[in-house]
Motif scaffolding. Structure first.
Motif, PDB file in Angstrom:
ATOM      1  N   THR A  41      12.789 -32.388  23.169  1.00  0.00           N
ATOM      2  CA  THR A  41      12.869 -31.743  22.311  1.00  0.00           C
ATOM      3  C   THR A  41      13.874 -30.837  22.060  1.00  0.00           C
ATOM      4  O   THR A  41      13.923 -29.907  23.307  1.00  0.00           O
ATOM      5  N   PHE A  42      14.602 -30.448  21.420  1.00  0.00           N
ATOM      6  CA  PHE A  42      15.846 -29.214  21.300  1.00  0.00           C
ATOM      7  C   PHE A  42      15.048 -28.250  20.183  1.00  0.00           C
ATOM      8  O   PHE A  42      14.623 -28.629  19.240  1.00  0.00           O
ATOM      9  N   VAL A  43      14.803 -27.067  20.540  1.00  0.00           N
ATOM     10  CA  VAL A  43      14.529 -25.951  19.871  1.00  0.00           C
ATOM     11  C   VAL A  43      15.709 -25.052  19.441  1.00  0.00           C
ATOM     12  O   VAL A  43      16.338 -24.441  20.323  1.00  0.00           O
ATOM     13  N   ILE A  44      15.775 -25.064  18.078  1.00  0.00           N
ATOM     14  CA  ILE A  44      16.995 -24.286  17.652  1.00  0.00           C
ATOM     15  C   ILE A  44      16.522 -23.004  16.839  1.00  0.00           C
ATOM     16  O   ILE A  44      15.682 -23.437  15.955  1.00  0.00           O
ATOM     17  N   GLY A  45      17.144 -21.848  17.031  1.00  0.00           N
ATOM     18  CA  GLY A  45      16.607 -20.641  16.142  1.00  0.00           C
ATOM     19  C   GLY A  45      17.534 -20.649  14.932  1.00  0.00           C
ATOM     20  O   GLY A  45      18.542 -20.926  14.842  1.00  0.00           O
ATOM     21  N   MET A  46      16.637 -20.410  13.921  1.00  0.00           N
ATOM     22  CA  MET A  46      17.322 -20.550  12.464  1.00  0.00           C
ATOM     23  C   MET A  46      17.659 -19.125  12.086  1.00  0.00           C
ATOM     24  O   MET A  46      16.546 -18.313  11.961  1.00  0.00           O
ATOM     25  N   PRO A  47      18.729 -18.596  12.155  1.00  0.00           N
ATOM     26  CA  PRO A  47      18.953 -17.449  11.538  1.00  0.00           C
ATOM     27  C   PRO A  47      19.043 -16.894  10.150  1.00  0.00           C
ATOM     28  O   PRO A  47      19.925 -16.639   9.499  1.00  0.00           O
ATOM     29  N   ILE A  48      17.685 -17.037   9.548  1.00  0.00           N
ATOM     30  CA  ILE A  48      17.376 -16.616   8.240  1.00  0.00           C
ATOM     31  C   ILE A  48      17.528 -14.971   8.200  1.00  0.00           C
ATOM     32  O   ILE A  48      17.370 -14.307   8.932  1.00  0.00           O
ATOM     33  N   ASN A  49      18.142 -14.799   6.890  1.00  0.00           N
ATOM     34  CA  ASN A  49      18.026 -13.343   6.734  1.00  0.00           C
ATOM     35  C   ASN A  49      16.814 -12.434   6.544  1.00  0.00           C
ATOM     36  O   ASN A  49      15.853 -13.231   6.457  1.00  0.00           O
ATOM     37  N   MET A  50      16.910 -11.350   7.089  1.00  0.00           N
ATOM     38  CA  MET A  50      15.559 -10.617   6.839  1.00  0.00           C
ATOM     39  C   MET A  50      14.814 -10.726   5.475  1.00  0.00           C
ATOM     40  O   MET A  50      13.584 -10.562   5.432  1.00  0.00           O
ATOM     41  N   ASN A  51      15.457 -10.872   4.558  1.00  0.00           N
ATOM     42  CA  ASN A  51      14.884 -11.022   3.044  1.00  0.00           C
ATOM     43  C   ASN A  51      14.460 -12.390   2.716  1.00  0.00           C
ATOM     44  O   ASN A  51      14.077 -12.764   1.632  1.00  0.00           O
ATOM     45  N   GLY A  52      14.530 -13.298   4.048  1.00  0.00           N
ATOM     46  CA  GLY A  52      14.503 -14.764   3.661  1.00  0.00           C
ATOM     47  C   GLY A  52      15.345 -15.650   2.978  1.00  0.00           C
ATOM     48  O   GLY A  52      15.351 -16.706   2.739  1.00  0.00           O
ATOM     49  N   THR A  53      16.585 -15.282   2.655  1.00  0.00           N
ATOM     50  CA  THR A  53      17.598 -15.811   2.157  1.00  0.00           C
ATOM     51  C   THR A  53      18.177 -16.603   3.138  1.00  0.00           C
ATOM     52  O   THR A  53      18.330 -16.214   4.238  1.00  0.00           O
ATOM     53  N   VAL A  54      19.106 -17.618   2.855  1.00  0.00           N
ATOM     54  CA  VAL A  54      20.012 -18.292   3.744  1.00  0.00           C
ATOM     55  C   VAL A  54      21.318 -17.971   3.592  1.00  0.00           C
ATOM     56  O   VAL A  54      21.841 -17.834   2.395  1.00  0.00           O
ATOM     57  N   THR A  74      17.469 -39.836  19.778  1.00  0.00           N
ATOM     58  CA  THR A  74      16.258 -40.020  20.393  1.00  0.00           C
ATOM     59  C   THR A  74      15.244 -38.716  20.700  1.00  0.00           C
ATOM     60  O   THR A  74      14.229 -38.770  21.064  1.00  0.00           O
ATOM     61  N   ILE A  75      16.205 -37.576  20.443  1.00  0.00           N
ATOM     62  CA  ILE A  75      15.256 -36.146  20.943  1.00  0.00           C
ATOM     63  C   ILE A  75      15.017 -35.442  19.594  1.00  0.00           C
ATOM     64  O   ILE A  75      15.753 -35.367  18.727  1.00  0.00           O
ATOM     65  N   ASN A  76      13.717 -35.083  19.786  1.00  0.00           N
ATOM     66  CA  ASN A  76      13.278 -34.181  18.468  1.00  0.00           C
ATOM     67  C   ASN A  76      13.898 -32.879  18.353  1.00  0.00           C
ATOM     68  O   ASN A  76      14.142 -32.443  19.486  1.00  0.00           O
ATOM     69  N   ILE A  77      14.336 -32.630  17.013  1.00  0.00           N
ATOM     70  CA  ILE A  77      14.734 -31.316  17.005  1.00  0.00           C
ATOM     71  C   ILE A  77      13.957 -30.273  16.112  1.00  0.00           C
ATOM     72  O   ILE A  77      13.516 -30.792  15.120  1.00  0.00           O
ATOM     73  N   GLU A  78      13.543 -29.394  16.769  1.00  0.00           N
ATOM     74  CA  GLU A  78      12.600 -28.310  15.834  1.00  0.00           C
ATOM     75  C   GLU A  78      13.481 -26.611  15.674  1.00  0.00           C
ATOM     76  O   GLU A  78      14.505 -26.581  16.418  1.00  0.00           O
ATOM     77  N   THR A  79      13.086 -26.339  14.577  1.00  0.00           N
ATOM     78  CA  THR A  79      13.920 -25.045  14.193  1.00  0.00           C
ATOM     79  C   THR A  79      12.543 -23.872  14.219  1.00  0.00           C
ATOM     80  O   THR A  79      11.582 -24.177  13.963  1.00  0.00           O
ATOM     81  N   VAL A  80      13.152 -22.840  14.425  1.00  0.00           N
ATOM     82  CA  VAL A  80      12.188 -21.448  14.640  1.00  0.00           C
ATOM     83  C   VAL A  80      12.885 -20.627  13.896  1.00  0.00           C
ATOM     84  O   VAL A  80      14.292 -20.157  14.220  1.00  0.00           O
ATOM     85  N   ASP A  81      12.390 -19.792  13.138  1.00  0.00           N
ATOM     86  CA  ASP A  81      12.776 -18.697  12.205  1.00  0.00           C
ATOM     87  C   ASP A  81      13.030 -17.607  13.589  1.00  0.00           C
ATOM     88  O   ASP A  81      12.083 -17.195  14.229  1.00  0.00           O
ATOM     89  N   GLU A  82      14.111 -17.185  13.702  1.00  0.00           N
ATOM     90  CA  GLU A  82      14.665 -16.121  14.618  1.00  0.00           C
ATOM     91  C   GLU A  82      14.728 -14.872  14.231  1.00  0.00           C
ATOM     92  O   GLU A  82      15.165 -13.892  15.072  1.00  0.00           O
ATOM     93  N   ARG A  83      14.367 -14.486  13.003  1.00  0.00           N
ATOM     94  CA  ARG A  83      14.013 -13.415  12.669  1.00  0.00           C
ATOM     95  C   ARG A  83      13.440 -12.198  13.645  1.00  0.00           C
ATOM     96  O   ARG A  83      12.272 -12.559  14.150  1.00  0.00           O
ATOM     97  N   LEU A  84      13.948 -11.052  13.806  1.00  0.00           N
ATOM     98  CA  LEU A  84      13.082  -9.941  14.775  1.00  0.00           C
ATOM     99  C   LEU A  84      13.247 -10.256  16.136  1.00  0.00           C
ATOM    100  O   LEU A  84      12.497  -9.917  17.075  1.00  0.00           O
ATOM    101  N   THR A  85      13.665 -11.702  16.739  1.00  0.00           N
ATOM    102  CA  THR A  85      13.756 -11.800  18.112  1.00  0.00           C
ATOM    103  C   THR A  85      14.771 -10.921  18.651  1.00  0.00           C
ATOM    104  O   THR A  85      14.254 -10.315  19.897  1.00  0.00           O
ATOM    105  N   THR A  86      15.839 -10.526  18.040  1.00  0.00           N
ATOM    106  CA  THR A  86      16.637  -9.562  18.949  1.00  0.00           C
ATOM    107  C   THR A  86      16.258  -8.228  18.889  1.00  0.00           C
ATOM    108  O   THR A  86      16.094  -7.683  19.801  1.00  0.00           O
TER     109      THR A  86
END
Length: 123
Positions: A41-54, A74-86
């Motif tokens: 699996t690849f896990v990718i941070g999705m850089p969504i804006n703080m107000n939830g917009t794209v 053949t590799i699964n790709i998952e995304t994670v909301d990366e808000r507030l990780t920084t």
């Protein structure tokens, strides 16, 4: 781009790939790692804006995900909301009393570890 590995117990920073905006460099390095490790699996941070917009960064991320899917179908790709990780990474560095001059070099690694931990905790 931060590359991390999950070794069944913890998420750890593996390396930073300096790519100067060239996705081919990242894809080449990922191919080497896929051949070296059993990556499912690849896990990718999705850089969504703080107000939830794209915004533009999300669109760039989606284009990169498309390239990943084409190259590693053949590799699964998952995304994670990366808000507030920084923000969390900066809090961690403050708690650990990391010197200001060193923070820039490790904030992305710590943020990426949080993204992977979010994914692990979700599953």
């Amino acid at each position: 781009m931060q590359l991390l590995m999950h070794f069944g117990i913890t998420a750890q920073g593996l390396e930073t790939v300096h790519h100067n905006g060239n996705d081919k460099i990242i894809l080449r390095r990922l191919e080497e790692l896929v051949n070296q490790y059993e990556i499912s699996t690849f896990v990718i941070g999705m850089p969504i804006n703080m107000n939830g917009t794209v915004g533009e960064r999300v669109e760039k991320t989606k284009k990169f995900i498309h390239k990943l899917k084409c190259k590693f179908n053949t590799i699964n790709i998952e995304t994670v909301d990366e808000r507030l990780t920084t923000v969390s990474a900066h809090k961690t560095m403050n708690f650990l009393e990391v010197k200001q001059k060193n923070k820039k070099g490790i904030v992305d690694t710590i943020s990426a570890v949080y993204i992977l931990e979010i994914y692990i905790n979700r599953h």
